[in-house]
Each structure stands twice: as C-alpha cells, then as structure tokens.
Design a protein around this motif. Structure first.
Motif, mmCIF file in Angstrom:
data_model
loop_
_atom_site.group_PDB
_atom_site.id
_atom_site.type_symbol
_atom_site.label_atom_id
_atom_site.label_comp_id
_atom_site.label_asym_id
_atom_site.label_seq_id
_atom_site.Cartn_x
_atom_site.Cartn_y
_atom_site.Cartn_z
ATOM 1 N N ALA A 107 0.828 -1.209 0.000
ATOM 2 C CA ALA A 107 0.000 0.000 0.000
ATOM 3 C C ALA A 107 0.862 1.259 0.000
ATOM 4 C CB ALA A 107 -0.934 -0.010 1.204
ATOM 5 N N TYR A 108 1.895 1.283 0.822
ATOM 6 C CA TYR A 108 2.761 2.472 0.865
ATOM 7 C C TYR A 108 3.571 2.616 -0.420
ATOM 8 C CZ TYR A 108 1.637 3.516 5.730
ATOM 9 O OH TYR A 108 0.973 3.873 6.895
ATOM 10 N N THR A 109 3.924 1.505 -1.048
ATOM 11 C CA THR A 109 4.596 1.596 -2.350
ATOM 12 C C THR A 109 3.662 2.223 -3.378
ATOM 13 O OG1 THR A 109 5.951 -0.358 -1.844
ATOM 14 C CG2 THR A 109 5.808 0.310 -4.146
ATOM 15 N N GLU A 110 2.410 1.800 -3.367
ATOM 16 C CA GLU A 110 1.440 2.352 -4.323
ATOM 17 C C GLU A 110 1.237 3.849 -4.091
ATOM 18 O OE1 GLU A 110 -1.261 0.754 -6.420
ATOM 19 O OE2 GLU A 110 -0.349 -1.243 -6.427
ATOM 20 N N VAL A 111 1.078 4.259 -2.829
ATOM 21 C CA VAL A 111 0.830 5.681 -2.573
ATOM 22 C C VAL A 111 2.082 6.499 -2.885
ATOM 23 C CG1 VAL A 111 1.434 5.822 -0.101
ATOM 24 C CG2 VAL A 111 -0.399 7.252 -1.036
ATOM 25 N N TYR A 112 3.258 5.910 -2.707
ATOM 26 C CA TYR A 112 4.481 6.619 -3.107
ATOM 27 C C TYR A 112 4.500 6.837 -4.614
ATOM 28 C CZ TYR A 112 9.250 7.439 -4.556
ATOM 29 O OH TYR A 112 10.349 7.958 -5.175
ATOM 30 N N GLN A 113 4.149 5.804 -5.372
ATOM 31 C CA GLN A 113 4.154 5.956 -6.825
ATOM 32 C C GLN A 113 3.123 6.972 -7.300
ATOM 33 O OE1 GLN A 113 3.956 1.565 -7.708
ATOM 34 N NE2 GLN A 113 5.578 2.102 -9.148
ATOM 35 N N GLU A 114 2.028 7.092 -6.560
ATOM 36 C CA GLU A 114 1.000 8.058 -6.936
ATOM 37 C C GLU A 114 1.389 9.489 -6.566
ATOM 38 O OE1 GLU A 114 -2.149 7.784 -8.553
ATOM 39 O OE2 GLU A 114 -0.999 6.048 -9.202
ATOM 40 N N THR A 115 2.068 9.663 -5.423
ATOM 41 C CA THR A 115 2.333 11.010 -4.907
ATOM 42 C C THR A 115 3.780 11.452 -5.051
ATOM 43 O OG1 THR A 115 2.857 10.201 -2.675
ATOM 44 C CG2 THR A 115 0.523 10.658 -3.176
ATOM 45 N N ARG A 116 4.701 10.496 -5.154
ATOM 46 C CA ARG A 116 6.145 10.728 -5.151
ATOM 47 C C ARG A 116 6.602 11.408 -3.858
ATOM 48 N NH1 ARG A 116 7.250 7.025 -8.530
ATOM 49 N NH2 ARG A 116 9.398 7.754 -8.515
ATOM 50 N N ARG A 117 5.851 11.235 -2.799
ATOM 51 C CA ARG A 117 6.224 11.816 -1.506
ATOM 52 C C ARG A 117 7.312 10.961 -0.870
ATOM 53 N NH1 ARG A 117 1.895 12.686 3.478
ATOM 54 N NH2 ARG A 117 3.307 13.753 4.941
ATOM 55 N N PRO A 118 8.515 11.489 -0.662
ATOM 56 C CA PRO A 118 9.624 10.658 -0.164
ATOM 57 C C PRO A 118 9.319 9.934 1.140
ATOM 58 C CG PRO A 118 10.437 12.769 -0.959
ATOM 59 C CD PRO A 118 8.943 12.867 -0.943
ATOM 60 N N LEU A 119 8.492 10.526 1.995
ATOM 61 C CA LEU A 119 8.170 9.890 3.262
ATOM 62 C C LEU A 119 7.616 8.489 3.055
ATOM 63 C CD1 LEU A 119 7.705 10.035 6.378
ATOM 64 C CD2 LEU A 119 5.418 10.905 5.856
ATOM 65 N N TYR A 120 6.771 8.312 2.062
ATOM 66 C CA TYR A 120 6.152 7.003 1.849
ATOM 67 C C TYR A 120 7.197 5.963 1.425
ATOM 68 C CZ TYR A 120 1.657 9.415 2.165
ATOM 69 O OH TYR A 120 0.588 10.142 2.597
ATOM 70 N N ALA A 121 8.156 6.391 0.604
ATOM 71 C CA ALA A 121 9.224 5.467 0.230
ATOM 72 C C ALA A 121 10.041 5.068 1.453
ATOM 73 C CB ALA A 121 10.126 6.104 -0.825
ATOM 74 N N GLU A 122 10.255 6.035 2.354
ATOM 75 C CA GLU A 122 11.010 5.741 3.574
ATOM 76 C C GLU A 122 10.261 4.754 4.457
ATOM 77 O OE1 GLU A 122 14.136 6.002 6.385
ATOM 78 O OE2 GLU A 122 13.982 6.394 4.237
ATOM 79 N N ILE A 123 8.942 4.882 4.535
ATOM 80 C CA ILE A 123 8.145 3.944 5.335
ATOM 81 C C ILE A 123 8.258 2.532 4.756
ATOM 82 C CG2 ILE A 123 5.816 3.347 6.086
ATOM 83 C CD1 ILE A 123 5.203 6.406 5.991
ATOM 84 N N VAL A 124 8.215 2.423 3.431
ATOM 85 C CA VAL A 124 8.369 1.110 2.793
ATOM 86 C C VAL A 124 9.718 0.513 3.164
ATOM 87 C CG1 VAL A 124 8.530 -0.131 0.609
ATOM 88 C CG2 VAL A 124 6.843 1.701 0.877
ATOM 89 N N ARG A 125 10.768 1.317 3.042
ATOM 90 C CA ARG A 125 12.111 0.802 3.345
ATOM 91 C C ARG A 125 12.216 0.357 4.799
ATOM 92 N NH1 ARG A 125 13.516 5.402 0.060
ATOM 93 N NH2 ARG A 125 14.304 4.704 -1.978
ATOM 94 N N ARG A 126 11.709 1.155 5.716
ATOM 95 C CA ARG A 126 11.830 0.804 7.130
ATOM 96 C C ARG A 126 10.979 -0.411 7.484
ATOM 97 N NH1 ARG A 126 11.157 6.300 10.426
ATOM 98 N NH2 ARG A 126 11.459 4.869 12.189
ATOM 99 N N THR A 127 9.920 -0.620 6.741
ATOM 100 C CA THR A 127 9.085 -1.813 6.967
ATOM 101 C C THR A 127 9.771 -3.059 6.430
ATOM 102 O OG1 THR A 127 7.063 -0.489 6.877
ATOM 103 C CG2 THR A 127 6.843 -2.862 6.489
ATOM 104 N N LEU A 128 10.228 -2.994 5.188
ATOM 105 C CA LEU A 128 10.850 -4.177 4.584
ATOM 106 C C LEU A 128 12.222 -4.465 5.177
ATOM 107 C CD1 LEU A 128 9.788 -3.837 0.842
ATOM 108 C CD2 LEU A 128 8.693 -5.119 2.690
ATOM 109 N N ASP A 129 12.942 -3.426 5.581
ATOM 110 C CA ASP A 129 14.219 -3.666 6.246
ATOM 111 C C ASP A 129 14.011 -4.359 7.594
ATOM 112 O OD1 ASP A 129 15.524 -2.542 4.120
ATOM 113 O OD2 ASP A 129 15.967 -0.636 5.102
ATOM 114 N N TYR A 130 12.933 -3.999 8.285
ATOM 115 C CA TYR A 130 12.587 -4.730 9.511
ATOM 116 C C TYR A 130 12.367 -6.212 9.210
ATOM 117 C CZ TYR A 130 9.114 -6.970 12.495
ATOM 118 O OH TYR A 130 8.426 -7.892 13.224
#
Length: 665
Positions: free
Chosen positions: A269-292
C-alpha cells in the motif's frame, strides 16, 4: 511431564507442551480417542504471538485444577490457526454463528464426530471451570441433546447460502467506495470505530480506483489513513514495521504483535501511494518496513517468518515503550531532549505510565530533525538488549507469497535490488523446502520439516507473488511457475460448474464443511486473489482457459459481494482490472530496456500487463505465450507492441510513443 504436543514443530503448540492439560494435536488419532472414551472434545485454537492466548494459557491451561477438569471429561486438542487455517475457518464460522463474533483464543466443544455444540473466545478461569462442569454433566446425562445440537449447527453451516453468481459491473465498485466513505473517520483516518485494523488491500483499492476514475476523495481517504497509521504507535518508530491493529481511534496504542502478512500488505500500500504522490516519506516507510522484515523475520535460507509477540517477560508492549529518564541515561542530554520531543515521550506517558513513540502531535513529519536516524539506531540497539520478543519462526507458503509480492513491487518502484533479491531467495526457498516431489505446495516449514498439504491461500497468494516478481524482473521462470501452480490450484480447488474455489482439496482430509470463503479479513480472501491471478494470466498468456476460468470466477464473486461490497476490497481490485480499460504491452529487444524499467517505476500501472522478449527469454516465452513467437527481436533498438481493449496498434520504437497511446485510454 510433557504432553502429546512435545513432538510437534509449531511454536504455538510447543508453547503448550508442558501444560498439565493432556493436549493432542489435531488428527484422527485424537478423535478416535474421543470415540473410544465416549468423551467430547475440548478444542482450543490460537497462535504463538497472540496476547490473549497467553493470558488464557497462564490463567487456565497451566493451572492444575483446570487441567484436571479438562483431562477427566474431555479429549483436549490444540490447533495453531496459522498452520491449519482450514480448521480455524470452520470453527470460527461456528463461533460466529453461535455468538455473532469471533477471535482468538477460540474455544470450541465438539462431539467425537467433530460437530461443534458450544463455541466462544477467551474465558477467565472461573467461567471456563463452570463451562467444563456444565458440559461434562450434560454429556453424561443428556448426551443426545448435545449430539443433536452439534449435528444441527453443522447442517446450518453446510446450508450457508452459496453465492448464486452475478454480473461484475462498475456499480458494485462504486458502491464499495461509497460504503468506505460512509464509515471513514475524517479526523483520524481509518474506517469505523476502535479497534481499527489496517486492511491495506482496501486502501490499495481506493488508490487504484482514484487512479482510474479521478475520484479525489477515494485517494484522500487512503492517503490520510496511511499517514495516520504511520504517525501513531501502530508503526514501530524505532525498529520499523507495523503492529497488527490499533486499540484506539488515533492509531496510538497498538496490539503490539507484528505479523508478516500485515507488513507485506502495508508495504504494498505504501509503495502504491508513493508511486502516486512521489512523496519521499512514503518510500522511507516502505524501506523501514521491509528492512525490519529482512532484519528480524527472515530465515538465513531465504524464507520469511510469521511474526513477533506482543509480550515481553509476560507484559504486553514492554519491549516498545520508554520513559524520559531511560532515554536520558542512554543518550546525550541534548539528543535525549530532541528524541523525546519528536516522539512525544513525556513523564506521564501514554501507556501505563510509559510512552509509545508516536508523531501524532507533530505538524510536519516529512523532515525529521538531523541525527534522528542515528539516534533511532542507538535506541534500537539498546532495546534489543533490554528485553526479548518471542518470534514465531515457522515459514508459511501463503504469507510468504504476500511478502514476495511486496518485495518485488518495492524493489522495482524504489530501485532497491536487495528487495528483489529477497523475493527471489524466498521463491527459491519455497521451491526447495515447501514443494513436494510431485510439485504440490506444502503449507508450513520449520526446522527442516515441511507439513500440511497446501490450501487455496497457499496457491493463490504465492502465484500472485510470482506474477509480481515477473512484472519486476521479466524472468520467465516466475511466469512459468505461476502458471504451473495455477493449473494445480484450478485442478484441486475450483468449482467448474458454479465458480469459486474451495479452501482445501477434495482428495485430502475432509472437515465438517467445505465452504468457499470470499469475505476479506486482515488478509484478502483466497478466492479474490485467485480471481486476480486468473485475470492477469488470461491477459499475459492469451490462453482461453484462463479467460473462461476468470470470467466464471468473477461472476461468482459478483454474486458473493452483492450485499456488502466494501467487505471484499481485493475482489474490487480484480473488478477494476476487468471493468475499466486495459492494455497489453509486448517489448522485443536485445535486453530489458532501461526506459521501460523507468516507465514502470514511475507509476503503478495495474491496468497494463507487460511481456519482454529478448534472445535469452524468447524460447521459454514462446512456450508460455505462443503469440509472442510472431514478434521479431530487432538487432538494434526496441519494438513495442501495444494492444488496448482488443485492438492492437502499429509497433513503435520508444516508450514515449507508448505513453502517448496510453494517455488516450
């Protein structure tokens, strides 16, 4: 002295192996013992990271008085709902029919023929003892009434109205969006009242609906919810990843257990919203989730574990909460002040005198203070040594399929090769460890032992993950495996007359019901994911068998969702792909063009399927998708063949020309 569970692999069952209750695993041997002793069955279903399962275990199943009452008059059976979702689904349906609700731990009393005559959830010790006494007395004095009640309930479950089929139409999709809008919490995000669950597949649907229709409110509902979930304590601001659900409307106080499936679907979901908005925060949330997930839920051999507990040392949330004094002892005074102000850590706290880290009060969360990443890493290292979390380290095929999809999508969208590598390693793990000699999937692996025949969710979720991995890599082996497993799924579970997939195969163990499940819970239903798999295979391969099966499956779902389409968010995703304009793109080139990868990275394009034919993939692709044999590979450059809604355009040689044609859809 250990009971019968000592020989099992499930972490949940092993947690109960020292109970004085004479637990047995689910199986014919246990029910044969019940028949021979003429005793009812005491069935308890839960999972290893479940807080209230722990509470009931400590209060009752470790208590000698309770154990004696159970052992004397019942045959006790323990089931790990994650290993046996089929058993859990049957008796959860019974509990819901009896009480109107369900949950875990699930407690059910059965006849030796497996028919339920009483069901409930968590019971305090005194209530449990009362139930045991009354049920045992009734069994001795009026067994016939209990047997009749069990048979009647089983008959009712079997009569549960079967969807009669329908016609997929845009009205159902719009109705789902309208229902979400009616229950939307405009202040705090999310839907309905507390407790609030993420249900990320619903958010993905709203984002894609907005993309297809321009409905700004649908996108705003999804984005506001995604931001609010990150702001609150649902997100682990120190270690990354999301908890299972929030106990309050603000997403502040979670039920602290973390599950693999939640984090997979939320990463999508956060990957999709990042692609729609290009808001860097959403990409960071994806990374911190998958890195966990890579750091704490990944087996060295490549599979993904189930999750982590809510409790530490018997205390819920202890692992996650902090006090200002504790942080001042750990960090430099100025750093401690910055950290506490940013994450809302106060002397009074917000959870039993301590603080769940959160960003709810922060006006601007996109740019955090300098050094915050370094401070988080220091707090994380300290937290690891302060107390421990139980980890459920079994590997489930179905849940791994969801995480493979998430890793593949994020790896492409964020240009992060480590996520693609993790997805490919997990596929290799399932091939080696969770596929039997005949090519069928198994459901669970732990400590080098795989068990339980794969169910619908295993095939559907994993096939979807494979298709997502093909979309990200264009390696034909993933498309081929998805197709092979979909053939197996169709042969074992599909109702060719009425549509719909059964939860387990007809030739395997038979439970008291075999009801097709369509309603989404915390995870999407296997039937909805199977519909999407069939739809995408039909468009990718052009095979008529998949088109026929997809049409029947979508018609079945259209009948099932009529009364409340908002409860079927993933089915709505499948309807979106079928009912709105679509496109199929074939790229022929000496290698995967960088411009194509960049084009796919810049936005989510679920309306389009893409095949890439190179000298390396031509032979395998020709076997999988015969129509691609007629597309020549140019010696230089690239050729794009675009078909839209059944009409194919002249080939072009740049992605810019493809984009121009797509804009006309």
């Amino acid at each position: 002295m250990p009971n019968w569970l000592q020989f099992e692999k499930s972490p949940y069952l092993l947690q109960h192996r020292e109970n004085p209750v004479d637990w047995r695993p689910w199986g014919e041997e246990a029910f044969q013992a019940a028949r021979q002793a003429d005793k009812p069955v005491f069935l308890s279903i839960g999972y290893s990271t479940c807080h209230w399962c722990h509470v009931m275990a400590h209060e009752s199943f470790e208590d000698q008085t309770v154990a004696e009452a159970i052992n004397q008059d019942f045959i006790p059976i323990k089931v790990d709902r994650e290993e046996r979702p089929d058993v859990d689904a049957v008796y959860m349906a019974a509990c819901t029919a009896m009480t109107g609700s369900g949950g875990w731990p699930l407690t059910v009393l059965l006849t030796p023929e497996q028919n339920p005559f009483w069901a409930g959830t968590y019971l305090p010790k005194r209530q449990l003892l009362s139930l045991l006494s009354q049920a045992a007395q009734l069994w001795r004095e009026d067994k016939e009434s209990l047997v009749a009640a069990g048979a009647e309930l089983t008959a009712h479950l079997k009569r549960t109205e079967e969807a009669s089929g329908g016609v997929p139409d845009r009205g159902l999709v719009r109705q789902a969006v309208s229902l979400y809008a009616q229950s939307f919490d405009a202040r705090w995000g999310g839907f309905g009242r507390a407790p609030k669950f993420p249900t990320p597949h619903n958010l993905i649907f709203l984002l894609r609906y907005a993309q297809r229709t321009g409905d700004r409110h649908a996108r705003e509902m999804a984005e506001q919810t995604l931001e609010a979930m990150y702001r609150g304590g649902l997100f682990d601001h120190v270690g990354g990843g999301f908890a299972r659900y929030s106990t309050d409307k603000k997403w502040l106080a979670p039920h602290f257990e973390k599950m693999l499936y939640d984090n997979a679907l939320l990463a999508l979901a956060y990957t999709e919203v990042y692609q729609e908005t290009r808001r860097p925060l959403y990409a960071e949330i994806v990374r911190r989730t998958l890195d966990y997930v890579l750091r704490e839920l990944t087996d060295p051999q490549g599979g993904f574990y189930c999750g982590q507990d809510a409790d530490s040392e018997g205390v819920e949330g202890k692992y996650y909460v902090f006090t200002p004094d504790e942080l001042k002892d750990l960090l430099e005074p100025r750093d401690a002040d910055i950290f506490c102000r940013w994450y809302g850590v106060t002397p009074s706290g917000n959870f039993e005198g301590k603080t769940i880290l959160n960003l709810i009060a922060q006006e601007q969360i996109d740019q955090e203070p300098e050094r915050m990443k370094c401070l988080r890493e220091k707090v994380y290292a300290y937290r690891l040594g302060r107390t421990q979390l139980h980890r459920d380290d079994k590997v489930l095929t179905a849940w791994n399929g969801l995480m493979i999809a998430a890793m593949a999508h994020a790896g492409l969208a964020l240009d992060e090769p480590r996520y693609l590598d993790a997805a490919m390693r997990a596929v290799d793990f399932i091939k080696r460890k969770l596929t039997d000699n005949s090519g069928r999937l198994l459901a669970r692996w732990r400590e080098e032992q795989a068990a339980h025949p794969g169910k619908l969710d295993d095939y559907a979720f994993y096939s979807w993950g494979l298709l997502k991995l093909y979309d990200a890599t264009f390696q034909t082996q993933y498309l081929a495996e998805a197709r092979r497993l979909t053939v197996r799924m169709y042969e074992q579970f599909f109702d060719e007359k009425n549509g719909g997939f059964y939860p387990y195969a007809s030739e395997g163990e038979q439970l008291i019901t075999r009801t097709k499940e369509t309603y989404d819970g915390a995870m999407p239903s296997g039937n909805s994911v199977a519909a999407l798999v069939l739809s995408r295979l039909a468009r990718l391969t052009g095979e008529s068998r998949w088109r026929t099966a997809a049409d029947l499956q979508l018609a079945y779902l259209a009948g099932a969702v009529q009364e409340y389409p908002a409860g079927y968010g993933f089915a709505m995703l499948a309807f979106l792909e079928e009912l709105w304009p679509s496109a199929e793109l074939v790229c022929a080139s000496q290698e995967v063009p960088a411009e194509l990868t960049a084009f796919l990275r810049e936005a989510s394009r679920p309306a389009m399927t893409v095949l890439v034919k190179t000298p390396e993939t031509a032979k395998a692709l020709g076997q999988l998708v015969p129509f691609t044999e007629s597309y020549p590979i140019p010696e230089k450059g690239v050729r794009y063949y675009l078909c839209q809604n059944g009409a194919c355009a002249q080939p072009v040689d740049s992605i810019a020309q493809v984009k121009a044609m797509l804009e006309k859809i």
